[in-house]
Each structure stands twice: as C-alpha cells, then as structure tokens.
Write a protein that holds these residues in place. Structure first.
Motif, PDB file in Angstrom:
ATOM      1  N   LYS A  50       0.811  -1.213   0.000  1.00 51.65           N
ATOM      2  CA  LYS A  50       0.000   0.000   0.000  1.00 51.65           C
ATOM      3  C   LYS A  50       0.848   1.268   0.000  1.00 51.65           C
ATOM      4  O   LYS A  50       0.332   2.363  -0.188  1.00 51.65           O
ATOM      5  CB  LYS A  50      -0.916  -0.001   1.224  1.00 51.65           C
ATOM      6  CG  LYS A  50      -2.015  -1.052   1.145  1.00 51.65           C
ATOM      7  CD  LYS A  50      -3.255  -0.573   1.899  1.00 51.65           C
ATOM      8  CE  LYS A  50      -4.392  -1.560   1.787  1.00 51.65           C
ATOM      9  NZ  LYS A  50      -4.333  -2.567   2.885  1.00 51.65           N
ATOM     10  N   ASN A  51       2.149   1.131   0.275  1.00 52.44           N
ATOM     11  CA  ASN A  51       2.984   2.330   0.406  1.00 52.44           C
ATOM     12  C   ASN A  51       3.861   2.628  -0.811  1.00 52.44           C
ATOM     13  O   ASN A  51       4.321   3.749  -0.975  1.00 52.44           O
ATOM     14  CB  ASN A  51       3.890   2.194   1.630  1.00 52.44           C
ATOM     15  CG  ASN A  51       3.077   2.160   2.917  1.00 52.44           C
ATOM     16  OD1 ASN A  51       2.042   2.819   3.028  1.00 52.44           O
ATOM     17  ND2 ASN A  51       3.529   1.373   3.878  1.00 52.44           N
ATOM     18  N   ILE A  52       4.072   1.633  -1.668  1.00 51.90           N
ATOM     19  CA  ILE A  52       5.002   1.799  -2.790  1.00 51.90           C
ATOM     20  C   ILE A  52       4.592   2.958  -3.705  1.00 51.90           C
ATOM     21  O   ILE A  52       5.388   3.842  -4.012  1.00 51.90           O
ATOM     22  CB  ILE A  52       5.097   0.488  -3.617  1.00 51.90           C
ATOM     23  CG1 ILE A  52       5.638  -0.654  -2.747  1.00 51.90           C
ATOM     24  CG2 ILE A  52       5.953   0.681  -4.863  1.00 51.90           C
ATOM     25  CD1 ILE A  52       7.074  -0.535  -2.314  1.00 51.90           C
ATOM     26  N   LYS A  53       3.320   2.943  -4.093  1.00 49.93           N
ATOM     27  CA  LYS A  53       2.845   3.963  -5.037  1.00 49.93           C
ATOM     28  C   LYS A  53       2.872   5.346  -4.390  1.00 49.93           C
ATOM     29  O   LYS A  53       3.306   6.322  -5.000  1.00 49.93           O
ATOM     30  CB  LYS A  53       1.419   3.603  -5.476  1.00 49.93           C
ATOM     31  CG  LYS A  53       0.929   4.445  -6.624  1.00 49.93           C
ATOM     32  CD  LYS A  53      -0.242   3.775  -7.348  1.00 49.93           C
ATOM     33  CE  LYS A  53      -0.825   4.690  -8.409  1.00 49.93           C
ATOM     34  NZ  LYS A  53      -2.063   5.356  -7.972  1.00 49.93           N
ATOM     35  N   ILE A  54       2.446   5.403  -3.122  1.00 46.77           N
ATOM     36  CA  ILE A  54       2.458   6.687  -2.405  1.00 46.77           C
ATOM     37  C   ILE A  54       3.885   7.218  -2.341  1.00 46.77           C
ATOM     38  O   ILE A  54       4.152   8.378  -2.622  1.00 46.77           O
ATOM     39  CB  ILE A  54       1.912   6.514  -0.962  1.00 46.77           C
ATOM     40  CG1 ILE A  54       0.497   5.934  -0.991  1.00 46.77           C
ATOM     41  CG2 ILE A  54       1.936   7.834  -0.205  1.00 46.77           C
ATOM     42  CD1 ILE A  54      -0.070   5.635   0.397  1.00 46.77           C
ATOM     43  N   PHE A  55       4.803   6.323  -2.004  1.00 47.52           N
ATOM     44  CA  PHE A  55       6.209   6.732  -1.899  1.00 47.52           C
ATOM     45  C   PHE A  55       6.675   7.335  -3.216  1.00 47.52           C
ATOM     46  O   PHE A  55       7.249   8.424  -3.251  1.00 47.52           O
ATOM     47  CB  PHE A  55       7.100   5.538  -1.527  1.00 47.52           C
ATOM     48  CG  PHE A  55       8.554   5.897  -1.474  1.00 47.52           C
ATOM     49  CD1 PHE A  55       9.132   6.322  -0.284  1.00 47.52           C
ATOM     50  CD2 PHE A  55       9.345   5.856  -2.616  1.00 47.52           C
ATOM     51  CE1 PHE A  55      10.467   6.699  -0.231  1.00 47.52           C
ATOM     52  CE2 PHE A  55      10.686   6.231  -2.582  1.00 47.52           C
ATOM     53  CZ  PHE A  55      11.242   6.650  -1.384  1.00 47.52           C
ATOM     54  N   TYR A  56       6.419   6.607  -4.294  1.00 45.52           N
ATOM     55  CA  TYR A  56       6.878   7.050  -5.612  1.00 45.52           C
ATOM     56  C   TYR A  56       6.295   8.417  -5.969  1.00 45.52           C
ATOM     57  O   TYR A  56       7.023   9.333  -6.354  1.00 45.52           O
ATOM     58  CB  TYR A  56       6.492   6.011  -6.667  1.00 45.52           C
ATOM     59  CG  TYR A  56       6.803   6.458  -8.068  1.00 45.52           C
ATOM     60  CD1 TYR A  56       8.116   6.470  -8.530  1.00 45.52           C
ATOM     61  CD2 TYR A  56       5.789   6.886  -8.927  1.00 45.52           C
ATOM     62  CE1 TYR A  56       8.413   6.901  -9.812  1.00 45.52           C
ATOM     63  CE2 TYR A  56       6.073   7.313 -10.215  1.00 45.52           C
ATOM     64  CZ  TYR A  56       7.394   7.328 -10.647  1.00 45.52           C
ATOM     65  OH  TYR A  56       7.689   7.765 -11.919  1.00 45.52           O
ATOM     66  N   ILE A  59       5.689  -2.450  -7.619  1.00 46.75           N
ATOM     67  CA  ILE A  59       6.955  -1.914  -8.144  1.00 46.75           C
ATOM     68  C   ILE A  59       7.014  -2.129  -9.658  1.00 46.75           C
ATOM     69  O   ILE A  59       7.401  -1.232 -10.414  1.00 46.75           O
ATOM     70  CB  ILE A  59       8.169  -2.596  -7.465  1.00 46.75           C
ATOM     71  CG1 ILE A  59       8.155  -2.329  -5.954  1.00 46.75           C
ATOM     72  CG2 ILE A  59       9.476  -2.111  -8.072  1.00 46.75           C
ATOM     73  CD1 ILE A  59       9.123  -3.188  -5.143  1.00 46.75           C
ATOM     74  N   LYS A  60       6.585  -3.310 -10.085  1.00 47.83           N
ATOM     75  CA  LYS A  60       6.604  -3.610 -11.522  1.00 47.83           C
ATOM     76  C   LYS A  60       5.729  -2.640 -12.309  1.00 47.83           C
ATOM     77  O   LYS A  60       6.076  -2.223 -13.409  1.00 47.83           O
ATOM     78  CB  LYS A  60       6.135  -5.048 -11.768  1.00 47.83           C
ATOM     79  CG  LYS A  60       7.215  -6.079 -11.473  1.00 47.83           C
ATOM     80  CD  LYS A  60       6.712  -7.475 -11.755  1.00 47.83           C
ATOM     81  CE  LYS A  60       7.810  -8.499 -11.531  1.00 47.83           C
ATOM     82  NZ  LYS A  60       7.299  -9.878 -11.538  1.00 47.83           N
ATOM     83  N   LYS A  61       4.577  -2.289 -11.717  1.00 48.43           N
ATOM     84  CA  LYS A  61       3.671  -1.326 -12.371  1.00 48.43           C
ATOM     85  C   LYS A  61       4.385   0.003 -12.588  1.00 48.43           C
ATOM     86  O   LYS A  61       4.290   0.612 -13.648  1.00 48.43           O
ATOM     87  CB  LYS A  61       2.424  -1.100 -11.491  1.00 48.43           C
ATOM     88  CG  LYS A  61       1.298  -2.077 -11.762  1.00 48.43           C
ATOM     89  CD  LYS A  61       0.036  -1.574 -11.053  1.00 48.43           C
ATOM     90  CE  LYS A  61      -0.596  -2.705 -10.256  1.00 48.43           C
ATOM     91  NZ  LYS A  61      -1.530  -2.231  -9.220  1.00 48.43           N
ATOM     92  N   LEU A  62       5.101   0.454 -11.568  1.00 46.74           N
ATOM     93  CA  LEU A  62       5.811   1.738 -11.662  1.00 46.74           C
ATOM     94  C   LEU A  62       6.920   1.664 -12.701  1.00 46.74           C
ATOM     95  O   LEU A  62       7.136   2.597 -13.480  1.00 46.74           O
ATOM     96  CB  LEU A  62       6.412   2.128 -10.305  1.00 46.74           C
ATOM     97  CG  LEU A  62       5.435   2.419  -9.165  1.00 46.74           C
ATOM     98  CD1 LEU A  62       6.202   2.696  -7.886  1.00 46.74           C
ATOM     99  CD2 LEU A  62       4.556   3.623  -9.518  1.00 46.74           C
ATOM    100  N   ASN A  63       7.599   0.523 -12.740  1.00 46.29           N
ATOM    101  CA  ASN A  63       8.717   0.333 -13.666  1.00 46.29           C
ATOM    102  C   ASN A  63       8.254   0.397 -15.123  1.00 46.29           C
ATOM    103  O   ASN A  63       9.005   0.801 -16.010  1.00 46.29           O
ATOM    104  CB  ASN A  63       9.406  -1.000 -13.358  1.00 46.29           C
ATOM    105  CG  ASN A  63      10.360  -1.422 -14.445  1.00 46.29           C
ATOM    106  OD1 ASN A  63      10.009  -2.199 -15.325  1.00 46.29           O
ATOM    107  ND2 ASN A  63      11.569  -0.884 -14.408  1.00 46.29           N
TER     108      ASN A  63
END
Ligand code: UDP
Ligand code: MG
Length: 299
Positions: free
Chosen positions: A14-20, A51-55
C-alpha cells in the motif's frame, strides 16, 4: 549529478505507489538524474507487483526481489551494490521519512563539500517509555564498550557520497549492523534533526525481541570486550577466594559464606561460557561465507 534512492520494502504494497508519487512531486526538476531502487525483501503481499507497475511507466524505478525475507540490513546492502548514483540515500518505504527532508539533506550535502554524509536524527520519538528506556541504555552501553561514537537517534535515513558508498561495500561481513558500519568507516558527518511521521499503511516489522537480538548482535559485531570481562573478574575473585579460604580455616562458621561464594562463582562461569558461545556461534556462521541475500528477480 545522479541520485540513487534505496528503499527496502517488506510487505509494503500500500505504500510503494504513495512513496513514488510523493518522491516525484518533491524531486521533479530538482535533480538531473535519479534512480529509485526498491529492494523487495521477500514480501508476501503485492509489493513486487506494485513496483513492476511503476517500472512500466518509469524506467528510473528499479528493483531487486529477494527469494525470502533477509532483513533490512541485507536489503540496504543489496541496494547499495546496485546503485550507480554519485550521491546515494536510504529511505524507508512507509512514509515515516519525507522526501522533503531528503531534499533538504541533499542540499546540505551538495552545498557543503566538507561533509560526506548527512544523517537524519529523529527529534520526536514515536515510541513508548519502556522502549525509549531500552534504546537509551543501548546507546550508553555501545558507546561505552566500543571505541566508536554512536549518536542517539541517528537513523538509517542518510545521504552519502559515492566514496562513502564504496567504503561500505568493502565491509564484507555477514552480520551487518549499519549503525556500526557507518561509524566505523568514519568520514565527516552532518547530523540533521527531523520529525518522523506516522507510518502511512501497515505496521512496524520490529518486535521488542527482534530489537533486543539486533542490539546484542550490534554490540558483539563491534567489540570483543565481553570476552575480556571474565579475565578481570577472575583475577578479582581469585584474590577474594584466597582471603576467604584463610578466614574459613581459622573460623569454621564462615562455611555458609563460602558456599554462597562458590555458587555465585559457579553461575558466573555459566554466563561467561554463554558469552564465549555467542561469539563462537557468530564466527562459525561468519566463516561459512554464505551470501547475505539471494536475488530471485531483477526489475
Ligand atoms: N524492512 C525490510 N525488511 C525487514 C523489515 C523491514 O526491508 O525485514 C523495511 C520496511 O519495509 C521499511 C523499513 O525497512 O521500509 C523500516 O521498517 P519499519 O517501518 O518496520 O521499521 P521502523 O520504522 O518501525 O523502525
Ligand atoms: Mg517505519
């Protein structure tokens, strides 16, 4: 100038996207080049998928995924090995540490060439009185028994220059205690106070027992002082034992004292065998030269 941001993440879907998003918001146009290296420390949730989505949309987002949970220290080390930046920083994934603060730290580093490391020190403690007490005690003890300086409140939230990163990578030990490694390598350090925020989502991964083990491992990684204590106590007790022996020969009623004395010695011996055993165990594992982590996937 390229900035590498290393982010260890264990069950932080839940935090990866917010962090990015927060990172980009603050660092947009503030730095020529950047890379965000997430280290998925064997997460069991959707962290890696996030993470893969962001990449897919931003190739500056990279990741290493471990085959299982190896711990934050291993994750930080792995991220550092992968990093290509001229300046490198470590940040948690849970938004307790803000990108605004990192920007401030980066500016201090870039404007003050005499510093090689900028460390964020937690001003407000987000923890109970008991934990605070133990943490204070830990710093007192580790400063006393090692010849190194450990600054209370200094976190893993840091920004360092390339030469510092290379020095850390030269430390090949298996039991990695970052606070100790940072202190051991030296370099000029600037301590900056910051306010830790509340975790965005999820819970802390640290239990009291985990912290306690970590504290003991940290101390033992940087001093062999406990191994020397028996020598001093032994010498002292030897003198005392001779005195007691002489006294008891002349006065049979001191037998009770003598027995108590002997049983104290007996228990002390067990404690010191334990201490020796701990060090032996650590060096046994260290000698196996196992890798610090196993990479399952690179993104
Ligand atoms: N973390 C990790 N592996 C672990 C435990 C934690 O990579 O085995 C990461 C975690 O996802 C977070 C950071 O390390 O990004 C700090 O962990 P946490 O927030 O649980 O620690 P606290 O802030 O409570 O000290
Ligand atoms: Mg946290």
């Amino acid at each position: 100038m390229k900035l590498s941001v290393i982010v260890p993440a264990y069950n932080e879907e839940k935090n990866i996207k917010i962090f990015y998003e927060e990172f980009i918001k603050i660092f947009d146009k503030k730095i020529a080049e950047y890379e965000i290296i997430f280290v998925d420390d064997g997460s069991l949730d959707g962290t890696l998928e996030e993470i893969k989505k962001l990449n897919k949309t931003d190739k500056n987002v990279k990741a290493i995924s471990f085959s299982r949970n190896f711990g934050k220290e291993a994750a930080m080390y792995a991220g550092l090995k992968e990093s290509k930046g001229d300046i490198i920083s470590f940040m948690d994934a849970d938004m307790q540490q803000r990108p605004e603060t990192l920007l401030e730290m980066m500016n201090i580093l870039l404007e003050n060439l005499q510093y090689d490391i900028v460390v964020a020190c937690q001003k407000n403690r987000r923890e109970g009185k008991v934990l605070s007490f133990f943490k204070n005690a830990f710093y007192k003890i580790i400063n006393l028994v090692t010849n190194m300086e450990f600054k209370q409140g200094a976190s893993d939230f840091r920004i360092i220059r390339r030469n510092v990163a290379d020095s850390i990578l030269e430390m090949k030990e298996y039991f990695r205690f970052s606070k100790g490694i940072f202190s051991w390598i030296g370099f000029n350090t600037y301590y900056m106070e910051y306010n830790a925020e509340k975790r965005a989502n999820g819970n802390t991964k640290w239990s009291f027992i985990k912290l306690l083990k970590y504290a003991f491992m940290g101390i033992m990684s940087f001093t062999i002082m406990p191994l020397k204590i028996p020598i001093f106590i032994g010498m002292l007790l030897f003198i005392l034992a001779i005195v007691m022996l002489v006294v008891s020969i002349n006065n049979p009623s001191t037998l009770n004292i003598l027995i108590t004395f002997c049983s104290t010695l007996f228990s002390l011996q067990f404690i010191f065998i334990g201490v020796i055993g701990e060090y032996l165990g650590l060096s046994y594992i260290e000698n196996k030269k196992r890798p610090d982590y196993i990479v399952k996937e690179r993104i």
